[in-house]
Structures are given as structure tokens and as C-alpha cells.
Design an enzyme around this catalytic site. Structure first.
Site, PDB file in Angstrom:
ATOM      1  N   MET A  35       0.837  -1.202   0.000  1.00 25.18           N
ATOM      2  CA  MET A  35       0.000   0.000   0.000  1.00 25.18           C
ATOM      3  C   MET A  35       0.873   1.254   0.000  1.00 25.18           C
ATOM      4  O   MET A  35       0.406   2.345   0.341  1.00 25.18           O
ATOM      5  CB  MET A  35      -0.942   0.000   1.212  1.00 25.18           C
ATOM      6  CG  MET A  35      -1.889  -1.198   1.199  1.00 25.18           C
ATOM      7  SD  MET A  35      -3.421  -0.927   2.093  1.00 25.18           S
ATOM      8  CE  MET A  35      -2.809  -0.661   3.743  1.00 25.18           C
ATOM      9  N   GLY A  36       2.153   1.114  -0.373  1.00 20.02           N
ATOM     10  CA  GLY A  36       3.040   2.275  -0.407  1.00 20.02           C
ATOM     11  C   GLY A  36       3.490   2.663   0.991  1.00 20.02           C
ATOM     12  O   GLY A  36       3.444   1.855   1.915  1.00 20.02           O
ATOM     13  N   ALA A  37       3.952   3.941   1.130  1.00 21.27           N
ATOM     14  CA  ALA A  37       4.589   4.390   2.388  1.00 21.27           C
ATOM     15  C   ALA A  37       5.678   3.379   2.755  1.00 21.27           C
ATOM     16  O   ALA A  37       5.729   2.834   3.857  1.00 21.27           O
ATOM     17  CB  ALA A  37       3.571   4.563   3.519  1.00 21.27           C
ATOM     18  N   HIS A  39       8.935   1.146   3.578  1.00 21.79           N
ATOM     19  CA  HIS A  39      10.016   1.149   4.565  1.00 21.79           C
ATOM     20  C   HIS A  39      10.882  -0.081   4.291  1.00 21.79           C
ATOM     21  O   HIS A  39      10.641  -0.824   3.322  1.00 21.79           O
ATOM     22  CB  HIS A  39       9.443   1.149   5.985  1.00 21.79           C
ATOM     23  CG  HIS A  39       8.409   0.094   6.234  1.00 21.79           C
ATOM     24  ND1 HIS A  39       8.684  -1.254   6.198  1.00 21.79           N
ATOM     25  CD2 HIS A  39       7.068   0.190   6.492  1.00 21.79           C
ATOM     26  CE1 HIS A  39       7.590  -1.943   6.451  1.00 21.79           C
ATOM     27  NE2 HIS A  39       6.582  -1.086   6.622  1.00 21.79           N
ATOM     28  N   GLY A  41      11.025  -2.926   5.531  1.00 25.82           N
ATOM     29  CA  GLY A  41      10.305  -4.204   5.449  1.00 25.82           C
ATOM     30  C   GLY A  41       9.857  -4.483   4.027  1.00 25.82           C
ATOM     31  O   GLY A  41      10.042  -5.591   3.492  1.00 25.82           O
ATOM     32  N   HIS A  42       9.282  -3.479   3.390  1.00 27.45           N
ATOM     33  CA  HIS A  42       8.851  -3.656   1.998  1.00 27.45           C
ATOM     34  C   HIS A  42      10.054  -3.944   1.085  1.00 27.45           C
ATOM     35  O   HIS A  42       9.979  -4.779   0.180  1.00 27.45           O
ATOM     36  CB  HIS A  42       8.164  -2.386   1.488  1.00 27.45           C
ATOM     37  CG  HIS A  42       6.903  -2.005   2.226  1.00 27.45           C
ATOM     38  ND1 HIS A  42       6.828  -0.909   3.040  1.00 27.45           N
ATOM     39  CD2 HIS A  42       5.678  -2.576   2.251  1.00 27.45           C
ATOM     40  CE1 HIS A  42       5.599  -0.806   3.530  1.00 27.45           C
ATOM     41  NE2 HIS A  42       4.882  -1.809   3.079  1.00 27.45           N
ATOM     42  N   LYS A 155       4.912 -10.254   8.886  1.00 27.52           N
ATOM     43  CA  LYS A 155       4.401  -9.203   9.778  1.00 27.52           C
ATOM     44  C   LYS A 155       2.871  -9.290   9.883  1.00 27.52           C
ATOM     45  O   LYS A 155       2.303  -9.119  10.945  1.00 27.52           O
ATOM     46  CB  LYS A 155       4.840  -7.844   9.228  1.00 27.52           C
ATOM     47  CG  LYS A 155       4.060  -6.644   9.703  1.00 27.52           C
ATOM     48  CD  LYS A 155       4.507  -6.225  11.051  1.00 27.52           C
ATOM     49  CE  LYS A 155       3.716  -5.126  11.719  1.00 27.52           C
ATOM     50  NZ  LYS A 155       2.627  -4.527  11.035  1.00 27.52           N
ATOM     51  N   ASP A 156       2.235  -9.518   8.733  1.00 27.86           N
ATOM     52  CA  ASP A 156       0.774  -9.687   8.704  1.00 27.86           C
ATOM     53  C   ASP A 156       0.508 -11.187   8.553  1.00 27.86           C
ATOM     54  O   ASP A 156       0.177 -11.675   7.470  1.00 27.86           O
ATOM     55  CB  ASP A 156       0.200  -8.876   7.543  1.00 27.86           C
ATOM     56  CG  ASP A 156       0.516  -7.399   7.697  1.00 27.86           C
ATOM     57  OD1 ASP A 156      -0.122  -6.754   8.535  1.00 27.86           O
ATOM     58  OD2 ASP A 156       1.437  -6.904   7.015  1.00 27.86           O
ATOM     59  N   VAL A 182      10.809  -7.456   9.322  1.00 32.69           N
ATOM     60  CA  VAL A 182      11.950  -6.560   9.523  1.00 32.69           C
ATOM     61  C   VAL A 182      11.607  -5.622  10.684  1.00 32.69           C
ATOM     62  O   VAL A 182      10.503  -5.071  10.731  1.00 32.69           O
ATOM     63  CB  VAL A 182      12.263  -5.769   8.237  1.00 32.69           C
ATOM     64  CG1 VAL A 182      13.383  -4.760   8.471  1.00 32.69           C
ATOM     65  CG2 VAL A 182      12.637  -6.724   7.112  1.00 32.69           C
TER      66      VAL A 182
HETATM   67  P1  AMP Z   1       1.383  -2.960   3.498  1.00 32.20           P
HETATM   68  O1  AMP Z   1       1.969  -1.914   2.606  1.00 32.20           O
HETATM   69  O2  AMP Z   1       1.382  -2.593   4.945  1.00 32.20           O
HETATM   70  O3  AMP Z   1       0.065  -3.483   2.987  1.00 32.20           O
HETATM   71  O4  AMP Z   1       2.373  -4.181   3.424  1.00 32.20           O
HETATM   72  C1  AMP Z   1       2.753  -4.721   2.178  1.00 32.20           C
HETATM   73  C2  AMP Z   1       3.529  -5.975   2.409  1.00 32.20           C
HETATM   74  O5  AMP Z   1       4.678  -5.692   3.205  1.00 32.20           O
HETATM   75  C3  AMP Z   1       2.730  -7.034   3.195  1.00 32.20           C
HETATM   76  O6  AMP Z   1       3.011  -8.304   2.652  1.00 32.20           O
HETATM   77  C4  AMP Z   1       3.269  -6.881   4.583  1.00 32.20           C
HETATM   78  O7  AMP Z   1       3.148  -8.045   5.360  1.00 32.20           O
HETATM   79  C5  AMP Z   1       4.722  -6.557   4.307  1.00 32.20           C
HETATM   80  N1  AMP Z   1       5.336  -5.909   5.446  1.00 32.20           N
HETATM   81  C6  AMP Z   1       4.865  -4.848   6.156  1.00 32.20           C
HETATM   82  N2  AMP Z   1       5.679  -4.561   7.181  1.00 32.20           N
HETATM   83  C7  AMP Z   1       6.700  -5.465   7.136  1.00 32.20           C
HETATM   84  C8  AMP Z   1       7.872  -5.707   7.930  1.00 32.20           C
HETATM   85  N3  AMP Z   1       8.151  -4.972   8.998  1.00 32.20           N
HETATM   86  N4  AMP Z   1       8.685  -6.723   7.575  1.00 32.20           N
HETATM   87  C9  AMP Z   1       8.390  -7.506   6.497  1.00 32.20           C
HETATM   88  N5  AMP Z   1       7.319  -7.318   5.703  1.00 32.20           N
HETATM   89  C10 AMP Z   1       6.484  -6.321   6.018  1.00 32.20           C
END
Ligand code: AMP
Length: 283
Positions: A35-37, A39, A41-42, A155-156, A182
Site C-alpha cells: 500500500m506504499g509508504a 520502509h 520491510g517492503h 508481519k501480517d 523486519v
Molecule cells: P502494506 O503496505 O502494509 O500493505 O504491506 C505490504 C507488504 O509488506 C505485506 O506483505 C506486509 O506483510 C509486508 N510488510 C509490512 N511490514 C513489514 C515488515 N516490517 N517486515 C516484512 N514485511 C512487512
């Protein structure tokens, strides 16, 4: 790897044309939905995707159907230019950034219906429509980009289980890969929503992970899970969080833990106005 910015696709035909050109060269395609933003982890998901595929698509779409009306859809951080800069030079071949209208034409009437891990009694209690929104958008991303592999963060953890189940049940020809969480140096799981934390709450936030680690170590050492979990729930509240759940589950289907199978400790708790999620292996 070059410094060339990724190609940007905003429509399904544009995305499909890119993928078709890669397929014509015999390349394997990997998808990282976000979903962008972005970091670190992404970024780790992109790096993992690169080990499994020759061409990488990162999708950036803040999906309205996975937010409840009371949640933060309108104020969710949107940082497209910064995201693009982070994806440049790390082997991202394309960014797929469709509009809401592309993803949800006005007459759209089909969603994915879920049971199993989506109704495990964790995130689904506080967010009853969340996973239907997630699964529907991920199913669309899969059929739009037809990747060989797709990478999701642990994470999710419940989301990852839901997507794996959906891909298996609907025979979607994509390998779903889970990636480790991460963390910041103090143990807080990285999240786009951490920017909502006040300085004071940011300092408190890693306590959730510390309490979970202590509970996990206790259970591994042979403590009775229920009393350890009860104590940890109290510790989470005492640390200033509003605890939502802290549960020990089977790591594969998120049902009750079973002897001889991997277990996972999963938690959600609110700090200020920010809901934090975390989970760790118990082994
Ligand atoms: P989101 O943008 O929050 O929807 O996350 C996009 C993807 O990044 C999803 O598969 C999340 O599980 C993964 N994600 C978010 N935070 C982390 C993190 N800290 N470490 C690893 N993957 C992450």
C-alpha cells in the site's frame, strides 16, 4: 542492477503489456503487493522476490475495501515519489499503481468469500470485513499480473495464511512466499503506521515485542501456555497498551496449537491511536 527508475503502469492493459514482453523473453515474474509508504520491510520483500524471479513488479494501491469506515483510509500515508525513489536501483522493474476506478469499476459486484484462517478469531474480530477486501484485491492483482511468485510479509501473519489458502483453494498458479518481519533496532516491527506514534508512544512501542518474546521463551521452556499468556496480557496492559488479543496458534492454519506442529504467538494492541500487530515463532 541499474539506477533506472521502474516503469510505471497505471492500467491493467499497460501492466499486461509489460508482463507479456517479459514472458516473450522467457522471464519469471515476481509480484510484491504493497500500500506504499514504503520502509525497509517492503524493500526486503523486493530483495526476496528477486531471488525467485527475473522481473519484479511492486504494486502500490491503498485498497479502500480493506478499511472499515472508522479506520484510517483517507489519512493513510501516501508517499508515491519517495516510494519510487526507494524502489529505484534495487531491481524493481515496474511499479503498478492503479487508481481506485481501475480496481473497482462502479458496477463491480464480486468479492472473495473466506473461511479457515480468515475466521481464526484474531484480526477478523476487530476487522470483520478486512480480509474479504484484502483477498479480493490480491486475487485481482494476481490475475492482472499473472506472477510466478508473490511475496508477503510474516508481519501480517494472518493475511499471509489467508492468501496462501486462497491461492490453493482457487488454484491460482502463483507460489506464495512468506518473508520474515523486519524490525527497528529496538525490536518494533516496521509498519507504515508507526509514523502515527507520538514520541512517547514510539519509545514504549517495542515493549509489545519484548513481552511476546518473554512469553514465547516461557512456553518453550515448558510453562503452561494459558497462564503465561494471561500474565503477558496483563503486562501488555500494564505497559500502557490497550490489548486486543495475544494468542498461541498453529502456525499453518491458525487453529488451536497441536502437538508436534509449529506454533505462532500473535498479538494486536493499541497504543495511543495506533494499532500495533506483531507475531513470533514459538520454537
Ligand atoms: P502494506 O503496505 O502494509 O500493505 O504491506 C505490504 C507488504 O509488506 C505485506 O506483505 C506486509 O506483510 C509486508 N510488510 C509490512 N511490514 C513489514 C515488515 N516490517 N517486515 C516484512 N514485511 C512487512
Amino acid at each position: 542492477m541499474t539506477d533506472i527508475a521502474p516503469a510505471i503502469a497505471r492500467t491493467v492493459p499497460d501492466l499486461r503489456a509489460l508482463v507479456a514482453s517479459w514472458r516473450a523473453e522467457g522471464k519469471r515474474v515476481g509480484l510484491v503487493p504493497t500500500m506504499g509508504a514504503l520502509h525497509a520491510g517492503h524493500i526486503s520483500l523486493v530483495e526476496i522476490a528477486r531471488r525467485h524471479a527475473d522481473r519484479i513488479i511492486v504494486s502500490i494501491f491503498v485498497n479502500p475495501t480493506q478499511f472499515a469506515p472508522t479506520e484510517d483510509f483517507s489519512k493513510y500515508p501516501r508517499t508515491f515519489e519517495a516510494d519510487l525513489a526507494k524502489l529505484t536501483g534495487i531491481g524493481t522493474d515496474a511499479v503498478y499503481a492503479p487508481t481506485v476506478e481501475v480496481m473497482y469499476p462502479p458496477d463491480a459486484a464480486t468479492t472473495v468469500s473466506l473461511k479457515g484462517p480468515a475466521t481464526a478469531g484474531l484480526e477478523d474480530i476487530a476487522r470483520p470485513f478486512h480480509f474479504a477486501g484484502v483477498a479480493t484485491i490480491v486475487a485481482k492483482l494476481f490475475t492482472q499480473s499473472a506472477p510466478d511468485v508473490a511475496v508477503f510479509g510474516e508481519k501480517d501473519f494472518q493475511q499471509l495464511a489467508v492468501i496462501r489458502r486462497m491461492a490453493a483453494d482457487l488454484d491460482l498458479p502463483v507460489e506464495v512466499i512468506g518473508a520474515p518481519t523486519v524490525r527497528e533496532a529496538d525490536g518494533l516491527a516496521m509498519s507504515s503506521r508507526n509514523v502515527y506514534l507520538s514520541a512517547e508512544n514510539r519509545a514504549k512501542a517495542p515493549e509489545l515485542h519484548r513481552i511476546m518474546q518473554a512469553a514465547s521463551s516461557g512456553i518453550v521452556a515448558g510453562e503452561a501456555p494459558e497462564s503465561t499468556l494471561a500474565r503477558a496480557r496483563k503486562a501488555i496492559a500494564a505497559a500502557g497498551f490497550t490489548p486486543d488479543y495475544l494468542e498461541l496458534r498453529d502456525a499453518a492454519d491458525l487453529g488451536e496449537p497441536r502437538i508436534g506442529r509449529p506454533r505462532r504467538l500473535l498479538a494486536a494492541a493499541t497504543l495511543g491511536t495506533t494499532r500495533l500487530l506483531d507475531n513470533i515463532a514459538v520454537d
